[in-house]
Design a protein around this motif. Sequence first.
Motif, PDB file in Angstrom:
ATOM      1  N   THR A   3       0.856  -1.196   0.000  1.00  0.00           N
ATOM      2  CA  THR A   3       0.000   0.000   0.000  1.00  0.00           C
ATOM      3  C   THR A   3       0.885   1.237   0.000  1.00  0.00           C
ATOM      4  O   THR A   3       2.075   1.138  -0.228  1.00  0.00           O
ATOM      5  CB  THR A   3      -0.925  -0.011   1.223  1.00  0.00           C
ATOM      6  OG1 THR A   3      -0.120  -0.173   2.366  1.00  0.00           O
ATOM      7  CG2 THR A   3      -1.976  -1.114   1.108  1.00  0.00           C
ATOM      8  N   GLY A   4       0.313   2.389   0.298  1.00  0.00           N
ATOM      9  CA  GLY A   4       1.145   3.580   0.254  1.00  0.00           C
ATOM     10  C   GLY A   4       0.642   4.674   1.160  1.00  0.00           C
ATOM     11  O   GLY A   4      -0.120   4.423   2.095  1.00  0.00           O
ATOM     12  N   ILE A   5       1.073   5.898   0.864  1.00  0.00           N
ATOM     13  CA  ILE A   5       0.717   7.048   1.690  1.00  0.00           C
ATOM     14  C   ILE A   5      -0.079   8.034   0.838  1.00  0.00           C
ATOM     15  O   ILE A   5      -0.169   7.885  -0.381  1.00  0.00           O
ATOM     16  CB  ILE A   5       1.976   7.748   2.248  1.00  0.00           C
ATOM     17  CG1 ILE A   5       2.888   8.218   1.072  1.00  0.00           C
ATOM     18  CG2 ILE A   5       2.763   6.826   3.159  1.00  0.00           C
ATOM     19  CD1 ILE A   5       3.120   9.638   0.971  1.00  0.00           C
ATOM     20  N   ARG A   6      -0.630   9.041   1.485  1.00  0.00           N
ATOM     21  CA  ARG A   6      -1.300  10.123   0.792  1.00  0.00           C
ATOM     22  C   ARG A   6      -0.779  11.437   1.371  1.00  0.00           C
ATOM     23  O   ARG A   6      -0.547  11.534   2.594  1.00  0.00           O
ATOM     24  CB  ARG A   6      -2.811  10.043   1.031  1.00  0.00           C
ATOM     25  CG  ARG A   6      -3.612  10.159  -0.213  1.00  0.00           C
ATOM     26  CD  ARG A   6      -5.049   9.750   0.022  1.00  0.00           C
ATOM     27  NE  ARG A   6      -5.423   8.644  -0.832  1.00  0.00           N
ATOM     28  CZ  ARG A   6      -5.751   8.762  -2.119  1.00  0.00           C
ATOM     29  NH1 ARG A   6      -5.789   9.944  -2.688  1.00  0.00           N
ATOM     30  NH2 ARG A   6      -6.071   7.713  -2.830  1.00  0.00           N
ATOM     31  N   ILE A   7      -0.579  12.428   0.529  1.00  0.00           N
ATOM     32  CA  ILE A   7      -0.062  13.715   1.004  1.00  0.00           C
ATOM     33  C   ILE A   7      -0.784  14.828   0.236  1.00  0.00           C
ATOM     34  O   ILE A   7      -1.011  14.698  -0.972  1.00  0.00           O
ATOM     35  CB  ILE A   7       1.492  13.772   0.854  1.00  0.00           C
ATOM     36  CG1 ILE A   7       2.054  15.103   1.386  1.00  0.00           C
ATOM     37  CG2 ILE A   7       1.942  13.536  -0.586  1.00  0.00           C
ATOM     38  CD1 ILE A   7       3.579  15.097   1.588  1.00  0.00           C
ATOM     39  N   PRO A 329      -1.693  10.205  -3.849  1.00  0.00           N
ATOM     40  CA  PRO A 329      -1.229   8.901  -3.362  1.00  0.00           C
ATOM     41  C   PRO A 329       0.174   8.590  -3.873  1.00  0.00           C
ATOM     42  O   PRO A 329       0.493   8.873  -5.031  1.00  0.00           O
ATOM     43  CB  PRO A 329      -2.258   7.926  -3.977  1.00  0.00           C
ATOM     44  CG  PRO A 329      -2.743   8.608  -5.216  1.00  0.00           C
ATOM     45  CD  PRO A 329      -2.571  10.097  -5.033  1.00  0.00           C
ATOM     46  N   ASN A 332       4.482   2.951  -1.290  1.00  0.00           N
ATOM     47  CA  ASN A 332       5.517   2.924  -0.238  1.00  0.00           C
ATOM     48  C   ASN A 332       6.930   2.924  -0.800  1.00  0.00           C
ATOM     49  O   ASN A 332       7.815   3.599  -0.276  1.00  0.00           O
ATOM     50  CB  ASN A 332       5.328   1.686   0.657  1.00  0.00           C
ATOM     51  CG  ASN A 332       4.218   1.915   1.663  1.00  0.00           C
ATOM     52  OD1 ASN A 332       3.958   3.051   2.059  1.00  0.00           O
ATOM     53  ND2 ASN A 332       3.545   0.839   2.051  1.00  0.00           N
ATOM     54  N   TRP A 335       7.793   6.417  -2.008  1.00  0.00           N
ATOM     55  CA  TRP A 335       7.918   7.352  -0.874  1.00  0.00           C
ATOM     56  C   TRP A 335       9.231   7.109  -0.122  1.00  0.00           C
ATOM     57  O   TRP A 335       9.953   8.044   0.226  1.00  0.00           O
ATOM     58  CB  TRP A 335       6.700   7.238   0.038  1.00  0.00           C
ATOM     59  CG  TRP A 335       6.718   8.109   1.265  1.00  0.00           C
ATOM     60  CD1 TRP A 335       6.551   7.718   2.556  1.00  0.00           C
ATOM     61  CD2 TRP A 335       6.892   9.545   1.322  1.00  0.00           C
ATOM     62  NE1 TRP A 335       6.618   8.800   3.408  1.00  0.00           N
ATOM     63  CE2 TRP A 335       6.830   9.930   2.680  1.00  0.00           C
ATOM     64  CE3 TRP A 335       7.112  10.536   0.368  1.00  0.00           C
ATOM     65  CZ2 TRP A 335       6.972  11.257   3.096  1.00  0.00           C
ATOM     66  CZ3 TRP A 335       7.268  11.869   0.793  1.00  0.00           C
ATOM     67  CH2 TRP A 335       7.195  12.218   2.133  1.00  0.00           C
ATOM     68  N   GLN A 336       9.562   5.831   0.077  1.00  0.00           N
ATOM     69  CA  GLN A 336      10.811   5.470   0.757  1.00  0.00           C
ATOM     70  C   GLN A 336      12.017   6.002  -0.037  1.00  0.00           C
ATOM     71  O   GLN A 336      12.932   6.613   0.522  1.00  0.00           O
ATOM     72  CB  GLN A 336      10.881   3.936   0.885  1.00  0.00           C
ATOM     73  CG  GLN A 336      12.079   3.400   1.638  1.00  0.00           C
ATOM     74  CD  GLN A 336      12.156   3.937   3.067  1.00  0.00           C
ATOM     75  OE1 GLN A 336      11.128   4.260   3.666  1.00  0.00           O
ATOM     76  NE2 GLN A 336      13.367   4.093   3.587  1.00  0.00           N
ATOM     77  N   ARG A 356       7.342  13.864   7.376  1.00  0.00           N
ATOM     78  CA  ARG A 356       6.700  12.541   7.450  1.00  0.00           C
ATOM     79  C   ARG A 356       5.392  12.592   8.256  1.00  0.00           C
ATOM     80  O   ARG A 356       4.484  11.803   8.029  1.00  0.00           O
ATOM     81  CB  ARG A 356       7.644  11.529   8.106  1.00  0.00           C
ATOM     82  CG  ARG A 356       8.668  10.903   7.166  1.00  0.00           C
ATOM     83  CD  ARG A 356       9.381   9.841   7.961  1.00  0.00           C
ATOM     84  NE  ARG A 356      10.549   9.289   7.351  1.00  0.00           N
ATOM     85  CZ  ARG A 356      10.532   8.240   6.508  1.00  0.00           C
ATOM     86  NH1 ARG A 356       9.409   7.687   6.169  1.00  0.00           N
ATOM     87  NH2 ARG A 356      11.657   7.770   6.025  1.00  0.00           N
ATOM     88  N   VAL A 359       2.057  13.137   6.192  1.00  0.00           N
ATOM     89  CA  VAL A 359       1.441  12.148   5.299  1.00  0.00           C
ATOM     90  C   VAL A 359       0.421  11.325   6.078  1.00  0.00           C
ATOM     91  O   VAL A 359       0.482  11.219   7.294  1.00  0.00           O
ATOM     92  CB  VAL A 359       2.485  11.215   4.632  1.00  0.00           C
ATOM     93  CG1 VAL A 359       3.590  12.013   3.973  1.00  0.00           C
ATOM     94  CG2 VAL A 359       3.041  10.214   5.618  1.00  0.00           C
ATOM     95  N   HIS A 360      -0.536  10.779   5.369  1.00  0.00           N
ATOM     96  CA  HIS A 360      -1.533   9.933   6.043  1.00  0.00           C
ATOM     97  C   HIS A 360      -1.832   8.718   5.186  1.00  0.00           C
ATOM     98  O   HIS A 360      -1.340   8.604   4.061  1.00  0.00           O
ATOM     99  CB  HIS A 360      -2.808  10.728   6.348  1.00  0.00           C
ATOM    100  CG  HIS A 360      -3.341  11.510   5.190  1.00  0.00           C
ATOM    101  ND1 HIS A 360      -4.358  11.065   4.396  1.00  0.00           N
ATOM    102  CD2 HIS A 360      -2.967  12.713   4.665  1.00  0.00           C
ATOM    103  CE1 HIS A 360      -4.612  11.978   3.456  1.00  0.00           C
ATOM    104  NE2 HIS A 360      -3.784  12.982   3.595  1.00  0.00           N
TER     105      HIS A 360
END
Length: 360
Positions: A3-7, A329, A332, A335-336, A356, A359-360
């Motif tokens: 999955t990932g993050i949202r910003i 979105p 991961n 983003w990493q 960091r 992000v959510h």
Amino acid sequence: MNTGIRIQAQHLHQFIEALFRHAGSEAEEASRVADHLVAANLSGHDSHGAGMIPSYINSLALGYLQLNQHAKVVRDAGAIVTVDGNAAFGQVAALEAINMGIEKAKQFGIAAVALHNAHHIGRIGYWAEQCAAAGFISIHFVNVPGDPMVAPFRGTDSRFGTNPFCVVFPRKDKDPLLLDFATSAIAFGKTRVAWHKGQQVPEGCLIDSQGAPTTDPAVMQTPPLGALLTFAQHKGYALATMCEILGGALSGGKTTHKETLHGSVDAIFNGMTTIILNPEMFGTPEMEKETDAFINWVKSSPQAADEPILVPGEWEATNRAIRRAEGIPLDNGSWQAICEAALKAGMPQEELEQFRLLVH
Ligand SMILES: NC(=O)c1ccc[n+]([C@@H]2O[C@H](COP(=O)([O-])OP(=O)(O)OC[C@H]3O[C@@H](n4cnc5c(N)ncnc54)[C@H](O)[C@@H]3O)[C@@H](O)[C@H]2O)c1
């Protein structure tokens, strides 16, 4: 499942600006790069958004990308201007070059601007949108010298870049019509995004190092490398060839061949020849009415699937509306890699941790 993050767009913008300030960019440059990358993510083209940052930081470290440089006019011939991108951030050099072209188009009604030796100019639609915002049509032929990733039709290894082609048509009080795509079946960045997500790419897009068809994006990321195929077989190949010649040879830059191979995946340079037209100079009062009539006509075709019939540019406009509201979105893996690049650029760990938290 990866999955990932949202910003939110404004937070991603602040983060990118801060990152490139640490890398050594002046405030204006950091801001222009952030504008472009965030706009690419907002439009749905994650292949050309913040995910490019690790590559830019590598290119800088290797001495390819040059900070705080600007486009330089090589030749000014009335309606045609030839510009050296000076290995500057493409987000700066292309902005400056297109501004020159727009000024010429205001003066002459038609203009061409030939940009060479710019570092990666990113999502070409961004430059077309710059022309459309000024009321102009634009047509862009782009090459990626020295960085082959695409096999010619009937070939079995990579010989040229993903050579994007782009056309924009402005419309009063409406989003412009925007054609903007790589002439490869998919953009290279989309193989990177799929690889990070652990996904396969659609059939008909890739061959492996032996020239055999594959859907595994790893063949574009880890040796032995394969190649992308052009879209629509010989047609995509023919268009890619014209992008190479107009974007590379005509612009005063390089084309891809044995002597120009640079061997670095991060040193992405672009040549771009842009033709800019003032639609008002055509004296066609029915133009808008005819455009709208055509769009209504195609959209009234009975739908084949659940998803609506779109016109070029609508996919991006829809993504912008959704992502402005819900955030951008990022997977991961991307983003990493972006966070590692921030540290490499000189961002202190504590500052990175502050970002960091956004992000959510
Ligand atoms: N700088 C470089 O060297 C470079 C190289 C290659 C690609 N790129 C950029 O990468 C981005 C992605 O390229 P891509 O080939 O993956 O694009 P893509 O395959 O996503 O195609 C995008 C185009 O198709 C249109 N489109 C999408 N869905 C549609 C639908 N249902 N109906 C009608 N039109 C539709 C979009 O509006 C847009 O014009 C582009 O912005 C391109 O400029 C840059």
